[in-house]
Design a protein around this motif. Structure first.
Motif, PDB file in Angstrom:
ATOM      1  N   SER A   1       0.842  -1.199   0.000  1.00  0.00           N
ATOM      2  CA  SER A   1       0.000   0.000   0.000  1.00  0.00           C
ATOM      3  C   SER A   1       0.877   1.247   0.000  1.00  0.00           C
ATOM      4  O   SER A   1       1.872   1.323   0.726  1.00  0.00           O
TER       5      SER A   1
ATOM      6  N   ASP B   1       0.289   3.892   1.255  1.00  0.00           N
ATOM      7  CA  ASP B   1       0.061   4.709   2.447  1.00  0.00           C
ATOM      8  C   ASP B   1       1.270   4.758   3.382  1.00  0.00           C
ATOM      9  O   ASP B   1       1.335   5.618   4.257  1.00  0.00           O
ATOM     10  N   TYR B   2       2.209   3.826   3.222  1.00  0.00           N
ATOM     11  CA  TYR B   2       3.363   3.847   4.127  1.00  0.00           C
ATOM     12  C   TYR B   2       4.670   3.617   3.404  1.00  0.00           C
ATOM     13  O   TYR B   2       4.730   2.960   2.373  1.00  0.00           O
TER      14      TYR B   2
ATOM     15  N   GLN C   1       8.118   2.100   7.906  1.00  0.00           N
ATOM     16  CA  GLN C   1       6.936   2.256   8.749  1.00  0.00           C
ATOM     17  C   GLN C   1       6.129   0.979   8.777  1.00  0.00           C
ATOM     18  O   GLN C   1       5.698   0.516   9.833  1.00  0.00           O
TER      19      GLN C   1
ATOM     20  N   ASP D   1       7.721  -1.584  10.928  1.00  0.00           N
ATOM     21  CA  ASP D   1       7.472  -1.330  12.352  1.00  0.00           C
ATOM     22  C   ASP D   1       6.075  -1.778  12.761  1.00  0.00           C
ATOM     23  O   ASP D   1       5.888  -2.350  13.846  1.00  0.00           O
ATOM     24  N   VAL D   2       5.120  -1.515  11.912  1.00  0.00           N
ATOM     25  CA  VAL D   2       3.736  -1.891  12.236  1.00  0.00           C
ATOM     26  C   VAL D   2       3.584  -3.414  12.277  1.00  0.00           C
ATOM     27  O   VAL D   2       3.011  -3.962  13.224  1.00  0.00           O
TER      28      VAL D   2
ATOM     29  N   ILE E   1      -4.154  -4.259   5.894  1.00  0.00           N
ATOM     30  CA  ILE E   1      -3.334  -3.085   6.196  1.00  0.00           C
ATOM     31  C   ILE E   1      -2.303  -2.823   5.104  1.00  0.00           C
ATOM     32  O   ILE E   1      -2.138  -1.693   4.647  1.00  0.00           O
TER      33      ILE E   1
END
Lengths: 198, 198
Positions: B145, B147-148, B152, B155-156, B191
């Motif tokens: 995605s 979006d990151y 990041q 990390d998620v 996600i």
DNA sequence: GGTATCGCTTGACATAGTGTCAAGTAGCAA
DNA sequence: TTGCTACTTGACACTATGTCAAGCGATACC
């Protein structure tokens, strides 16, 4: 006022917070707290019967000091499920930094101390109700993804918002607080909100 | 064999595991372990210099016993990013139950003990590489995605897959292990994987 | 002025757990 | 017989929590 330090009890509670923040990562001893409060170690026990009780009372002290009771108002006032979810994440996510140090000490004790364990469990159980309310609001708006039952979704949101996860992203990974809140909103949306079938 | 209990060292390591599993929630003392292994408390120190070292060695013992080194093969052999992500979640997610009890004891010590802290951090840092590899595989396939940034996202994913989260869903919420693995795959997909723009 | 009480101090001690040390011992091998 | 290895036993140091008893200074009351 709850921060009035002429009162020895409040001076102790304030000292707990200061000491917890000062001694990052290291355990805080009753002796350290007493020293900072300017009293003898034994005198602590005239105000709090055990270390666990002292830490538990410190959580209430933080709540009074920070007016934590007002934080959930925006979430409760939200008009849509998505707004409610976002407001709840923002409220809780910005509350964690205030409670973190005491929470960590309490969690560490929880492994061996029943009172500490129960006090923290109670808090988490209250927080879970907020998660459930947010998920139910999504469900009521028919925007909860059909991939989960509301209970499952509540458990997932509850887990995502744990203090441990905040600690992991903020302390371990070094994220700024705003990024944490933003990311949680983003992923909660992706996980829970049904894709538009327009 | 690593489970050969004629060897006192292995008998001790086995006893640590048994004792950790037996005494749910309660702290395990050196004396308990010694008793279970059928030796004196002091004799433990002839084999392991500290409690932290004993727990750390126990993690290696678990790995040997369970052949943990083989778990990552399917993930590494995956042909697409999505397959790799799923295989990694499955491998790690099914490894946690094996390591959980020792992990918990080590994590509890980590607050006050440097050696315990470092040993666990090392493990988590190795695991993070697996997360990064999975995310990078998604990125290489152009399905991450937008979006990151990959860091990041790593990390998620790393945070999502923490032992604490497993503990929360399995122990606290009472989920079955299979539901946990399935849910993690589902939400990781939601996600991280870019929505089809077909 | 005396005295009682409150809030604290001080020193001593109990308890629990980790880790250390020194002396002793049982078994086994050269 | 000697010597080594692996363990035992008892004693002890240290840290931290929590308890107890005696004492002390300030303040309040009669």
């Amino acid at each position: 006022m709850s921060s009035d330090t002429s009162n020895t009890r409040n001076r102790i509670l304030k000292s707990v917070l200061e000491q917890l923040q000062a001694s990052q990562e290291k355990g805080v001893r009753m002796a350290d707290i007493a020293k900072r409060a300017g009293i003898s170690r034994q005198a602590l026990y005239l105000h709090f019967s055990t270390r666990a009780e002292l830490l538990i009372e410190t959580t209430y002290y933080v709540d009074r000091l920070k007016g934590s009771d007002k934080r959930l108002a925006p979430s409760r006032a939200a008009e849509t499920g998505i707004e409610r979810l976002n407001a709840f994440i923002e409220a809780w996510g910005n509350y964690i930094p205030d409670i973190y140090h005491v929470a960590k000490a309490l969690l560490a004790m929880g492994d061996t101390d029943d009172a500490a364990n129960q006090a923290w469990s109670k808090r988490m159980s209250d927080m879970k109700e907020g998660c459930a309310a947010a998920i139910n609001a999504l469900d009521a708006d028919k925007v909860l993804s059909s991939d989960y039952a509301p209970d499952q979704a509540t458990d997932v949101l509850w887990t995502m918002l744990s203090v441990r996860n905040w600690e992991h992203l903020i302390i371990e990974c070094g994220w700024p607080q705003e990024d944490y809140v933003q990311m949680l909103k983003t992923i909660a949306h992706k996980i829970f909100v049904k894709k538009q079938t327009a």
